[in-house]
Design a protein around this motif. Structure first.
Motif, PDB file in Angstrom:
ATOM      1  N   SER A  31      -5.544   5.765  -1.620  1.00  0.00           N
ATOM      2  CA  SER A  31      -6.802   5.288  -1.922  1.00  0.00           C
ATOM      3  C   SER A  31      -6.711   3.670  -2.544  1.00  0.00           C
ATOM      4  O   SER A  31      -7.693   3.254  -2.144  1.00  0.00           O
ATOM      5  CB  SER A  31      -7.615   5.975  -3.059  1.00  0.00           C
ATOM      6  N   ARG A  32      -5.592   3.577  -3.324  1.00  0.00           N
ATOM      7  CA  ARG A  32      -5.388   2.129  -3.729  1.00  0.00           C
ATOM      8  C   ARG A  32      -4.024   1.718  -3.860  1.00  0.00           C
ATOM      9  O   ARG A  32      -3.403   2.742  -4.204  1.00  0.00           O
ATOM     10  CB  ARG A  32      -6.058   1.737  -5.097  1.00  0.00           C
ATOM     11  N   VAL A  33      -3.680   0.630  -3.325  1.00  0.00           N
ATOM     12  CA  VAL A  33      -2.163   0.249  -3.338  1.00  0.00           C
ATOM     13  C   VAL A  33      -2.003  -0.864  -4.561  1.00  0.00           C
ATOM     14  O   VAL A  33      -2.669  -1.901  -4.272  1.00  0.00           O
ATOM     15  CB  VAL A  33      -1.565   0.037  -2.026  1.00  0.00           C
ATOM     16  N   VAL A  34      -1.061  -0.570  -5.410  1.00  0.00           N
ATOM     17  CA  VAL A  34      -0.849  -1.835  -6.412  1.00  0.00           C
ATOM     18  C   VAL A  34       0.448  -2.531  -6.120  1.00  0.00           C
ATOM     19  O   VAL A  34       1.497  -1.821  -5.953  1.00  0.00           O
ATOM     20  CB  VAL A  34      -0.912  -1.204  -7.745  1.00  0.00           C
ATOM     21  N   ILE A  35       0.549  -3.667  -5.867  1.00  0.00           N
ATOM     22  CA  ILE A  35       1.619  -4.601  -4.985  1.00  0.00           C
ATOM     23  C   ILE A  35       2.149  -5.712  -5.780  1.00  0.00           C
ATOM     24  O   ILE A  35       1.256  -6.459  -6.445  1.00  0.00           O
ATOM     25  CB  ILE A  35       1.314  -5.019  -3.700  1.00  0.00           C
ATOM     26  N   PRO A  36       3.282  -5.870  -6.232  1.00  0.00           N
ATOM     27  CA  PRO A  36       3.842  -7.107  -6.661  1.00  0.00           C
ATOM     28  C   PRO A  36       3.536  -8.333  -5.914  1.00  0.00           C
ATOM     29  O   PRO A  36       3.606  -8.004  -4.728  1.00  0.00           O
ATOM     30  CB  PRO A  36       5.432  -6.896  -6.910  1.00  0.00           C
ATOM     31  N   CYS A  37       3.215  -9.532  -6.398  1.00  0.00           N
ATOM     32  CA  CYS A  37       2.770 -10.546  -5.582  1.00  0.00           C
ATOM     33  C   CYS A  37       3.321 -11.827  -5.878  1.00  0.00           C
ATOM     34  O   CYS A  37       3.282 -12.171  -7.023  1.00  0.00           O
ATOM     35  CB  CYS A  37       1.085 -10.607  -5.391  1.00  0.00           C
ATOM     36  N   GLY A  38       4.046 -12.495  -5.051  1.00  0.00           N
ATOM     37  CA  GLY A  38       4.487 -13.647  -5.343  1.00  0.00           C
ATOM     38  C   GLY A  38       3.752 -14.983  -4.235  1.00  0.00           C
ATOM     39  O   GLY A  38       2.771 -15.373  -4.449  1.00  0.00           O
ATOM     40  N   GLY A  39       4.409 -14.900  -3.300  1.00  0.00           N
ATOM     41  CA  GLY A  39       3.826 -15.622  -1.850  1.00  0.00           C
ATOM     42  C   GLY A  39       2.619 -14.638  -1.359  1.00  0.00           C
ATOM     43  O   GLY A  39       1.831 -15.267  -0.543  1.00  0.00           O
ATOM     44  N   GLY A  40       2.840 -13.347  -1.499  1.00  0.00           N
ATOM     45  CA  GLY A  40       1.666 -12.526  -0.712  1.00  0.00           C
ATOM     46  C   GLY A  40       2.333 -11.900   0.426  1.00  0.00           C
ATOM     47  O   GLY A  40       1.465 -11.205   0.955  1.00  0.00           O
TER      48      GLY A  40
END
Length: 202
Positions: A58-67
């Motif tokens: 339903s939702r994805v939680v993702i580490p982000c640097g450059g994307g």
């Protein structure tokens, strides 16, 4: 080879090395093929959830640097809400998404253990993908990141680098609400042993 992250560009250094050596430079995030490849992480995770009878994310939680990872997963899982997570002071994607234009990291950003997420400015390519998908962002502090590393070691028996633990940190800190079908990406186990020992010792 070392460099000063505050005054030098690793992308420019890499481009110079590639040109001097006749090598092919593979971008870490700012490339359509890299984004597509990183999206496979979302496809694999969704398949695993389906096999376990957990339905679709339903939702994805993702580490982000450059994307790159976030944008790839956003394209791969079109029916999932996307939340990117960054360390405090380095949360330029969060601020960019809220402003609807690219906001670079501010002057004198604070030190962070998340060396893999220290991107001074997101690319138009990744920002555009995440913006069009109505992605949201949150920021976590160093204490919350260390708590997530420790939790992963104790509960999951996983070694997670600081940058890879930010999504879990956001959930444990209550900055992302628990919901049915929540998928949290834990990416990377590239840790400095002394720093990791200090983090899990509390």
């Amino acid at each position: 080879m070392t460099y000063d992250r505050a005054t030098e560009s690793r992308e420019a250094i890499a481009a110079g090395l590639a040109e001097a050596r006749g090598a092919t430079l593979v971008p870490s995030f700012d490339d359509p093929w890299i984004i597509e490849g990183q999206g496979s992480a979302g496809i694999e995770a969704a398949a695993q959830m389906a096999a376990m009878g957990l339905g679709v994310p339903s939702r994805v939680v993702i580490p982000c640097g450059g994307g790159g990872l976030s944008a790839g997963i956003a394209l791969a899982l079109k029916d999932s809400a996307i939340t990117v997570v960054e360390p405090e002071g380095w949360d330029d994607m969060r601020r960019s998404l809220e402003a609807s234009w690219i906001e670079p990291v501010g002057p004198n950003p604070p030190p962070t253990a998340c060396d893999s997420l220290q991107t001074l400015r997101v690319s138009p390519l990744t920002f555009d993908v995440l913006s069009r998908r109505d992605a949201t962002g949150v920021a976590v502090n160093e204490s919350e990141i260390a708590t997530a590393q420790r939790w992963a070691a104790e509960k999951l028996r996983l070694v997670i680098e600081p940058g890879g633990a930010v999504g879990l940190a956001a959930v444990l800190a209550g900055k992302v609400k628990l919901e049915s079908g929540l998928l949290v990406i834990l990416s990377g186990g590239n840790v400095d042993l002394a720093a990791y020992a200090k983090a899990i010792a509390g």
